[in-house]
Design an enzyme around this catalytic site. Sequence first.
Site, short mmCIF file in Angstrom:
data_model
loop_
_atom_site.label_atom_id
_atom_site.label_comp_id
_atom_site.label_asym_id
_atom_site.label_seq_id
_atom_site.Cartn_x
_atom_site.Cartn_y
_atom_site.Cartn_z
N ASP A 137 1.48 -1.59 0.26
CA ASP A 137 -0.34 0.03 -0.16
C ASP A 137 0.67 1.07 0.12
O ASP A 137 1.91 1.35 0.89
CB ASP A 137 -0.98 0.57 1.04
CG ASP A 137 -1.87 0.94 1.16
OD1 ASP A 137 -2.46 1.38 0.36
OD2 ASP A 137 -1.88 1.66 2.16
N ASP B 148 -3.77 -2.14 6.13
CA ASP B 148 -3.51 -1.87 7.65
C ASP B 148 -5.40 -1.58 8.27
O ASP B 148 -5.29 -1.33 9.50
CB ASP B 148 -3.48 0.15 7.60
CG ASP B 148 -3.28 1.25 6.63
OD1 ASP B 148 -4.71 0.28 6.13
OD2 ASP B 148 -2.55 1.99 6.24
N ASP C 108 -8.78 -4.76 4.65
CA ASP C 108 -7.78 -5.10 4.47
C ASP C 108 -8.03 -6.29 4.46
O ASP C 108 -7.16 -7.85 4.49
CB ASP C 108 -6.05 -4.52 4.67
CG ASP C 108 -6.29 -3.23 3.91
OD1 ASP C 108 -7.28 -3.09 2.68
OD2 ASP C 108 -5.53 -2.22 4.02
#
Length: 487
Positions: free
Chosen positions: A69, A365, A369
């Site tokens: 990410d 995070d 997810d």
Amino acid sequence: LLGIISGKSVKEMFTTVVSLSVSMIPEGLPIVMTLVLATGVWRMSKRNVLVKKLQAVEALGQARIIAVDKTGTITKNEMVIRKVYVGGKFFEVKGVGYEPKGEIQLNGSVADSVNYPELLLAGKIAAFCANARVMFSEEEKVWRIAGDPTEAAMLVLAEKLGLSKNDLERKSPLVDEIPFDYKFKYHATIRQLDGQKFLAVVGAPEVILGLSQISKEEKQGLESVFLSMSREGLRVIAFAESHDGPKTLKPETIGDLTFVGFFGMKDALRAEVAEAMQKAASAGIRVVMITGDHKVTAQAIAKEAGIYQDSDTILTGQDIDAFSDAELSEKLARTSVFARVTPEHKLRIIKAYKAAGEIVAMTGDGVNDAPSLVAADLGVAMGKIGTEVAKEASDIVLLDDNFASIVGAAEEGRGIYKTIKKVILYLFSTSTGEVLVIAGALVLRYPLPLLAAQIIWLNFVTDGFLDVALAMEPKEKGLMQGKFERP
């Protein structure tokens, strides 16, 4: 049977077979494996990597794909508004990090916000749609935030313009709110302002432009402004308002907004990303970036980080929706950036990599997810900005949220795999040697060269201290050079 046939006594052969069995079966292997993995966990902890599952230590070294990410992993996760486009003007915003101090400039000169009502309106909307908090840590002597970094950046902008969120909330109490949702891609609030219901909406430019009352020509002009800001690597957020908000705030009641402008945010890359990318590339590990940012912004940041090359392709969430699973798998080889993706898209990407036979590690995070972290061969959660749900679903937690830590952990994982391979090879080579000596003597009808007691003694001496020595041996050099062998 061979010994008895050759004239050996049953008692002698029984004790010999039992002794060989003790020697051949590597009873110390589980202990040595645990010791190797535990040592690896200790080494990784020194590199800010917390390992939750021992098997993840060795598996990380075999990862071929690392899906990261953008925010907080390859960037510092310090969103700072650098540009504000409002009233047809570009205002430059100065300052460092989340400290609510910094000049506002227009065409290189300091601009007093009092003289620019449109800029004050932008500040009010930013404050109204910011649920984050910014505070100064006396212990660390740095500014910290609580909440979403994007909303924290908007709050800091309002402070720089001389607007206090507490004062604004007292004068304009909150009536209703729609928190940011990745499906709607905006955050909307209604506040009581001067006897009217003031609706403020902040979100993705394409969504806000679609909800605003603008002509086709105006929309095209604003899209060109938005794209020009994105090419600078800025994360662009659009904002709009209405002085006649609906009675109840629901997605279907939001529309016919008055477009106000754009916020251009910058999240600086971590200094160590460039070196970590070089190590990953030399080790044969592909790094791909998954982000919710716009395609142009994602491309600019990925290129700066060394993830995107000119020959690569970029897939958006809309592209992924249009592809079948087979078509998506075909596109993965040339794709290095996935933009404007949702958690559902992340899950499809991970499954596609696994279907292609790749070992994939993924960072995450948020609560959304969690399914992707579980689906990946190695789920990596962020220790600072990560939610407890993400940490629980992961195999590894990065204590410093740093991409370089993942690459360092991969090196440790490769070292652990090599060590385990050495230990297994040593254990079975010594045991095989003893078996071949006994079998050869029996075939040639020679007396047994090794007594049962001697075999047990050899097993005790060779499989104990030397195993531990191999397990504690420092990792080899050059582990991150070239592709890693797969078992």
